[in-house]
Design an enzyme around this catalytic site. Structure first.
Site, mmCIF file in Angstrom:
data_model
loop_
_atom_site.group_PDB
_atom_site.id
_atom_site.type_symbol
_atom_site.label_atom_id
_atom_site.label_comp_id
_atom_site.label_asym_id
_atom_site.label_seq_id
_atom_site.Cartn_x
_atom_site.Cartn_y
_atom_site.Cartn_z
ATOM 1 N N ASN A 307 0.597 -1.310 0.091
ATOM 2 C CA ASN A 307 -0.492 0.274 0.040
ATOM 3 C C ASN A 307 1.005 1.269 -0.705
ATOM 4 O OD1 ASN A 307 -2.767 0.895 -0.126
ATOM 5 N ND2 ASN A 307 -2.217 1.704 2.203
ATOM 6 N N ILE A 316 -5.267 4.858 -7.681
ATOM 7 C CA ILE A 316 -5.283 3.596 -6.952
ATOM 8 C C ILE A 316 -5.449 4.022 -5.366
ATOM 9 C CG2 ILE A 316 -3.524 1.455 -6.132
ATOM 10 C CD1 ILE A 316 -2.278 2.154 -8.719
ATOM 11 N N PRO A 317 -6.283 3.281 -4.651
ATOM 12 C CA PRO A 317 -6.922 4.139 -3.604
ATOM 13 C C PRO A 317 -6.733 4.047 -2.592
ATOM 14 C CG PRO A 317 -8.266 2.659 -4.590
ATOM 15 C CD PRO A 317 -7.224 2.839 -5.993
ATOM 16 N N CYS A 318 -5.018 3.713 -2.101
ATOM 17 C CA CYS A 318 -4.480 3.939 -0.818
ATOM 18 C C CYS A 318 -5.090 4.381 0.258
ATOM 19 C CB CYS A 318 -3.444 3.139 -0.649
ATOM 20 S SG CYS A 318 -2.178 5.475 -1.504
ATOM 21 N N HIS A 319 -6.006 5.651 -0.406
ATOM 22 C CA HIS A 319 -6.602 6.557 1.288
ATOM 23 C C HIS A 319 -7.893 5.772 1.464
ATOM 24 C CE1 HIS A 319 -8.655 7.240 -2.665
ATOM 25 N NE2 HIS A 319 -9.419 7.571 -1.626
#
Length: 352
Positions: A307, A316-319
């Site tokens: 991540n 790429i929604p690592c949030h």
């Protein structure tokens, strides 16, 4: 950079009047001189059109402005210690330098003392300050576009600016020595959450990050080393595409990311990133959830590492990955941005 017109007008009036009650509220970057100042700077006041306002010194540094020698926004004798003033001056003498323990010892300065004093005064450590100054020099060309490169070539590079060294150390090679090297292009993108840098070739996007992300310099180095490429300012179709899509994302009209991506990672990292992209907007998952979905329930630490290695922020929604306890956990772009992105999506503004 502060874009609100009313606030900019207010700050400009405070600058003209040298209002001391605005000290610490904003810094002003002057595009005609390349310096940033305190509100009470005694220098002749710039035109409004030449002013850019920032809430923190770090933002001004990353936007490529250097501290004013008259008002000394980071080393005014009435505001900071001799240690801070000495270190700020040392950075200006060699702005592209990467500081190590031995450099502090050479100045008879305790590294932990410097870290503590900078953090207390400016909200960032000395190493973060030095990095912001170094990155600002390299990002200056990206921020101003290809014309900046032509200007630097025509002038033969001003040795005092540190431009060539900062650019080549971070981006891979001076613009004059690219020859047949593989070329990636980089652009500065202004967004609602602050400026981002996008790096792409003519067909795919390789990197999208906030310019103040901790570790960005190392990310760029890993990218250029892995691709054996140099990075220069410019525009490509993927950069233009992601700029449009980011605008739609922040406006709440984006339905799907369509910009072609180039994922540089191990097979496991790519599995994690693909799984992240399956998390619906407005929802969040834990590292353990991601590990379980991959059929490797004990690999949550490896998931966390993958991540953190993501080089395509927001897309790429690592949030959307949080701790199992429900706490937000870490985020390369900062916890405040992570909270904002999650709230933005939870309001149902973003469809996917």
């Amino acid at each position: 950079m502060i874009d609100n017109h009313e606030r900019k007008a207010e700050y400009y009036q405070a600058l003209v009047e040298k209002r001391s009650d605005y000290e610490g509220v904003f810094y002003v970057g002057v595009t005609s001189t390349g310096v940033f100042c305190r509100p009470t700077c005694p220098a002749r006041k710039p035109k409004y059109t030449n002013c850019e306002f920032y809430e923190t010194a770090q933002q001004a540094l990353l936007a490529s402005f250097r501290p004013c020698q008259r008002c000394r926004p980071l080393s005014h004798p009435n505001q900071v210690s001799d240690i801070v003033r000495l270190l700020v001056e040392a950075v200006e003498q060699n702005p592209e330098k990467r500081w190590k323990g031995q450099d502090f010892r050479a100045l008879s300065i305790d590294e932990s003392t410097a870290r503590r004093q900078f953090k207390k005064r400016f909200g960032m450590t000395f190493v973060e300050y030095a990095r912001a100054r170094r990155m600002g020099l390299a990002l200056k060309s990206i921020r101003t576009g290809e014309k900046m490169i032509n200007t630097q070539l025509a002038s033969g590079y001003e040795s005092s600016s540190g431009f060539r060294d900062a650019f080549s150390r971070i981006m891979g090679a001076p613009p004059t020595r690219l020859d047949d090297t593989r070329i990636l292009k980089a652009a500065w993108l202004d967004t609602q959450l602050g400026p981002m840098v996008a790096i792409a070739d003519e067909s795919e996007l390789y990197l999208l990050e906030f310019v103040d992300r901790r570790g960005l310099e190392r990310e760029v180095e890993r990218l250029r080393n892995k691709m054996k490429a140099a990075i220069i300012p410019g525009q490509t179709a993927p950069i233009q595409s992601i700029e449009r899509e980011l605008t739609q994302y922040f406006e709440g009209t984006l339905t799907e990311w369509r910009t072609p991506l180039h994922l540089l990672g191990s097979p496991f990292q790519q599995k994690v990133w693909n799984q992240l992209m399956q998390i619906p907007a407005g929802e969040a998952r834990s590292y353990a959830d991601i590990a379980l979905s991959l059929g490797q329930p004990t690999a949550y630490r490896a998931v966390a590492q993958a991540n953190g290695a993501n080089q395509l922020a927001i897309i790429i929604p690592c949030h959307r990955v949080i701790n199992s306890s429900g706490e937000l956990g870490g985020y390369g772009g900062g916890i405040a941005r992570k909270a904002w992105l999650l709230n933005h999506e939870k309001r149902g503004i973003v469809e996917k």
